[in-house]
Design a protein around this motif. Structure first.
Motif, PDB file in Angstrom:
ATOM      1  N   PHE A 147      -0.501   8.731  -5.376  1.00  0.00           N
ATOM      2  CA  PHE A 147      -1.638   9.318  -6.079  1.00  0.00           C
ATOM      3  C   PHE A 147      -2.921   8.507  -5.903  1.00  0.00           C
ATOM      4  N   ARG A 148      -2.833   7.324  -5.270  1.00  0.00           N
ATOM      5  CA  ARG A 148      -4.019   6.508  -5.087  1.00  0.00           C
ATOM      6  C   ARG A 148      -3.799   5.533  -3.939  1.00  0.00           C
ATOM      7  N   LYS A 149      -4.841   5.312  -3.149  1.00  0.00           N
ATOM      8  CA  LYS A 149      -4.785   4.325  -2.081  1.00  0.00           C
ATOM      9  C   LYS A 149      -4.924   2.924  -2.698  1.00  0.00           C
ATOM     10  N   ILE A 150      -4.110   2.003  -2.249  1.00  0.00           N
ATOM     11  CA  ILE A 150      -4.155   0.637  -2.754  1.00  0.00           C
ATOM     12  C   ILE A 150      -5.125  -0.174  -1.899  1.00  0.00           C
ATOM     13  N   LYS A 151      -6.082  -0.815  -2.555  1.00  0.00           N
ATOM     14  CA  LYS A 151      -7.074  -1.599  -1.832  1.00  0.00           C
ATOM     15  C   LYS A 151      -6.592  -3.036  -1.671  1.00  0.00           C
ATOM     16  N   THR A 152      -6.691  -3.553  -0.466  1.00  0.00           N
ATOM     17  CA  THR A 152      -6.421  -4.958  -0.196  1.00  0.00           C
ATOM     18  C   THR A 152      -6.984  -5.305   1.171  1.00  0.00           C
ATOM     19  N   LYS A 153      -7.359  -6.567   1.346  1.00  0.00           N
ATOM     20  CA  LYS A 153      -7.870  -7.019   2.636  1.00  0.00           C
ATOM     21  C   LYS A 153      -6.732  -7.467   3.553  1.00  0.00           C
ATOM     22  N   THR A 154      -5.695  -8.063   2.944  1.00  0.00           N
ATOM     23  CA  THR A 154      -4.554  -8.556   3.719  1.00  0.00           C
ATOM     24  C   THR A 154      -3.264  -8.009   3.132  1.00  0.00           C
ATOM     25  N   PHE A 155      -2.425  -7.448   3.992  1.00  0.00           N
ATOM     26  CA  PHE A 155      -1.103  -6.996   3.574  1.00  0.00           C
ATOM     27  C   PHE A 155      -0.068  -7.825   4.322  1.00  0.00           C
ATOM     28  N   ARG A 156       0.724  -8.571   3.568  1.00  0.00           N
ATOM     29  CA  ARG A 156       1.812  -9.371   4.133  1.00  0.00           C
ATOM     30  C   ARG A 156       3.125  -8.831   3.605  1.00  0.00           C
ATOM     31  N   THR A 157       4.108  -8.691   4.477  1.00  0.00           N
ATOM     32  CA  THR A 157       5.381  -8.160   4.029  1.00  0.00           C
ATOM     33  C   THR A 157       6.527  -8.789   4.805  1.00  0.00           C
ATOM     34  N   THR A 158       7.632  -9.013   4.116  1.00  0.00           N
ATOM     35  CA  THR A 158       8.873  -9.473   4.738  1.00  0.00           C
ATOM     36  C   THR A 158       9.861  -8.325   4.678  1.00  0.00           C
ATOM     37  N   VAL A 159      10.373  -7.913   5.839  1.00  0.00           N
ATOM     38  CA  VAL A 159      11.181  -6.698   5.927  1.00  0.00           C
ATOM     39  C   VAL A 159      12.352  -6.923   6.881  1.00  0.00           C
ATOM     40  N   THR A 160      13.211  -5.916   6.960  1.00  0.00           N
ATOM     41  CA  THR A 160      14.276  -5.910   7.963  1.00  0.00           C
ATOM     42  C   THR A 160      14.099  -4.782   8.958  1.00  0.00           C
ATOM     43  N   ARG A 161      13.245  -3.788   8.606  1.00  0.00           N
ATOM     44  CA  ARG A 161      13.080  -2.638   9.494  1.00  0.00           C
ATOM     45  C   ARG A 161      11.703  -2.005   9.271  1.00  0.00           C
ATOM     46  N   PHE A 171      -0.146   3.980   2.345  1.00  0.00           N
ATOM     47  CA  PHE A 171      -0.790   4.099   1.036  1.00  0.00           C
ATOM     48  C   PHE A 171      -1.845   3.025   0.803  1.00  0.00           C
ATOM     49  N   LEU A 172      -2.115   2.212   1.826  1.00  0.00           N
ATOM     50  CA  LEU A 172      -3.156   1.197   1.724  1.00  0.00           C
ATOM     51  C   LEU A 172      -4.476   1.782   2.201  1.00  0.00           C
ATOM     52  N   ASP A 173      -5.542   1.449   1.518  1.00  0.00           N
ATOM     53  CA  ASP A 173      -6.869   1.953   1.851  1.00  0.00           C
ATOM     54  C   ASP A 173      -7.306   1.368   3.198  1.00  0.00           C
ATOM     55  N   SER A 174      -7.387   2.207   4.221  1.00  0.00           N
ATOM     56  CA  SER A 174      -7.658   1.736   5.579  1.00  0.00           C
ATOM     57  C   SER A 174      -9.064   1.184   5.741  1.00  0.00           C
ATOM     58  N   THR A 175      -9.980   1.545   4.850  1.00  0.00           N
ATOM     59  CA  THR A 175     -11.358   1.055   4.981  1.00  0.00           C
ATOM     60  C   THR A 175     -11.475  -0.425   4.599  1.00  0.00           C
ATOM     61  N   HIS A 176     -10.489  -0.940   3.861  1.00  0.00           N
ATOM     62  CA  HIS A 176     -10.536  -2.338   3.416  1.00  0.00           C
ATOM     63  C   HIS A 176      -9.517  -3.221   4.130  1.00  0.00           C
ATOM     64  N   LEU A 177      -8.418  -2.657   4.596  1.00  0.00           N
ATOM     65  CA  LEU A 177      -7.355  -3.458   5.193  1.00  0.00           C
ATOM     66  C   LEU A 177      -7.801  -4.037   6.532  1.00  0.00           C
ATOM     67  N   LYS A 178      -7.760  -5.371   6.652  1.00  0.00           N
ATOM     68  CA  LYS A 178      -8.192  -6.040   7.873  1.00  0.00           C
ATOM     69  C   LYS A 178      -7.090  -6.862   8.527  1.00  0.00           C
ATOM     70  N   SER A 179      -6.092  -7.270   7.758  1.00  0.00           N
ATOM     71  CA  SER A 179      -5.066  -8.154   8.302  1.00  0.00           C
ATOM     72  C   SER A 179      -3.677  -7.664   7.914  1.00  0.00           C
ATOM     73  N   LEU A 180      -2.778  -7.593   8.903  1.00  0.00           N
ATOM     74  CA  LEU A 180      -1.389  -7.189   8.687  1.00  0.00           C
ATOM     75  C   LEU A 180      -0.480  -8.320   9.161  1.00  0.00           C
ATOM     76  N   ILE A 181       0.378  -8.804   8.244  1.00  0.00           N
ATOM     77  CA  ILE A 181       1.289  -9.908   8.550  1.00  0.00           C
ATOM     78  C   ILE A 181       2.709  -9.437   8.259  1.00  0.00           C
ATOM     79  N   ILE A 182       3.574  -9.504   9.275  1.00  0.00           N
ATOM     80  CA  ILE A 182       4.941  -9.000   9.144  1.00  0.00           C
ATOM     81  C   ILE A 182       5.922 -10.120   9.464  1.00  0.00           C
TER      82      ILE A 182
END
Length: 329
Positions: A147-161, A171-182
């Motif tokens: 129901f809402r885009k989540i604003k953040t500059k950096t998204f870091r995530t630990t995953v298996t897949r 669901f992250l607001d693409s206008t603000h997201l600048k860094s992706l860490i996996i």
């Protein structure tokens, strides 16, 4: 003297704006009238960092404003109910809720936090533990994020897949997201499927990509808009080197590209194509071979290609940092 329920709206709003998020949450719990007034006021919680850990329990960490105000909340299953432990200003509070599911409680609280978020947090971290005892977690994130885009500059995530990344990324607001860490929760260097990630709206506006403990196979053309990339591949090939070299000489965005690999068969080929390299050693004493290239239409920047045993780096360097007696390509 007026009590809170009798205060004019203007005065009430002035008072609420002086409270921090934690105090607002306490005030919300006093009665339904005040809770509804606060919710309708759409105040900003000024969240600067959100950390979420999913394991056999759920752990939230929230940082507010610039004064290091933090709160940590842990939710876990106990016999006949749930336990909630709150750490705030080095003080610990504990609640036992009978016949309540700890996952439901956690996501209800997360939703109430995000309702008050209007500014852009610097950092969102979500760790999916492979040994998690929580079920349907990706679906629960989607339910509150849709129901809402989540604003953040950096998204870091630990995953298996990849599916776990995709439960959040769209669901992250693409206008603000600048860094992706996996990060890979298994730490075993398995292949990460990025086919859907690189087609997402969020990918198009990224500036930095970091992937650790996975190997990836992303077409170079999908990376040209980024500034900095740190990834690993199974093998670095001559075709990859030549394609990246051309991309750095023509792209207006690329600044640095670091690739770790298990094996490489290009050492002699690079020397034959680019000439005798400049040689030095890194901070661990490992030998590095370097080649320098003049960037077209740029008098003060050069392309540096640095190769050692398990890593190759493409980097836009300043001309003044080029060692003496180096032959420019």
């Amino acid at each position: 003297m007026l009590n809170l329920l009798e205060m004019p709206d203007v005065a009430m709003n002035i008072m609420l704006e002086k409270l921090d998020y934690i105090d607002l949450q306490r005030l919300r719990k006093t009665c339904w009238t005040i809770r509804n007034f606060i919710d309708d006021s759409k105040l900003d919680s000024f969240l600067t960092r959100i950390d979420i850990w999913i394991s056999d329990y759920i752990n939230f960490g929230f940082k507010f404003g610039d004064d290091d105000q933090k709160i940590q909340i842990q939710y876990k299953r106990i016999k006949n109910g749930s336990e909630i432990v709150i750490y705030e200003n080095y003080k610990k509070r504990q609640k036992i809720l009978e016949n309540q599911d700890f996952v439901d409680l956690a996501f209800l609280d997360l939703q109430s936090v995000l309702v008050f978020q209007k500014s852009v947090p610097h950092f969102l971290n979500i760790d999916f533990c492979s040994k998690s005892g929580c079920s349907n977690i990706p679906e629960r994130f989607q339910k509150i994020f849709k129901f809402r885009k989540i604003k953040t500059k950096t998204f870091r995530t630990t995953v298996t897949r990849e599916s776990e990344i995709l439960s959040i990324l769209p669901f992250l607001d693409s206008t603000h997201l600048k860094s992706l860490i996996i990060f890979n929760d298994q730490g075993d260097g398995t292949q990460l499927d990025t086919s859907e990630i690189v087609e997402s709206e969020q990918w198009k506006n990224l500036e930095t990509l970091t992937v650790r403990n996975f190997v990836v196979d992303i077409p170079i053309r999908k990376l040209n808009h980024l500034k900095r990339i740190y990834v690993a591949v199974t093998e670095i090939t001559m075709d990859m080197v030549l394609e990246l070299k051309e991309a750095f000489l023509t792209s207006e965005s690329l600044q640095e590209f670091k690739i770790d690999f298990d094996s490489q068969k290009i050492d002699q080929n690079l020397a034959e194509l680019f000439g005798v390299p400049f040689t030095d050693h890194d901070g661990f004493g490992q030998e590095r071979k370097k080649w320098f290239f003049q960037i077209p239409n740029s008098e003060n920047r050069v392309l540096l290609i640095s190769l050692n045993l398990y890593c190759i780096i493409f980097y836009r360097n300043w001309t003044e940092n080029v060692p003496e007696n180096v032959v420019m390509n």
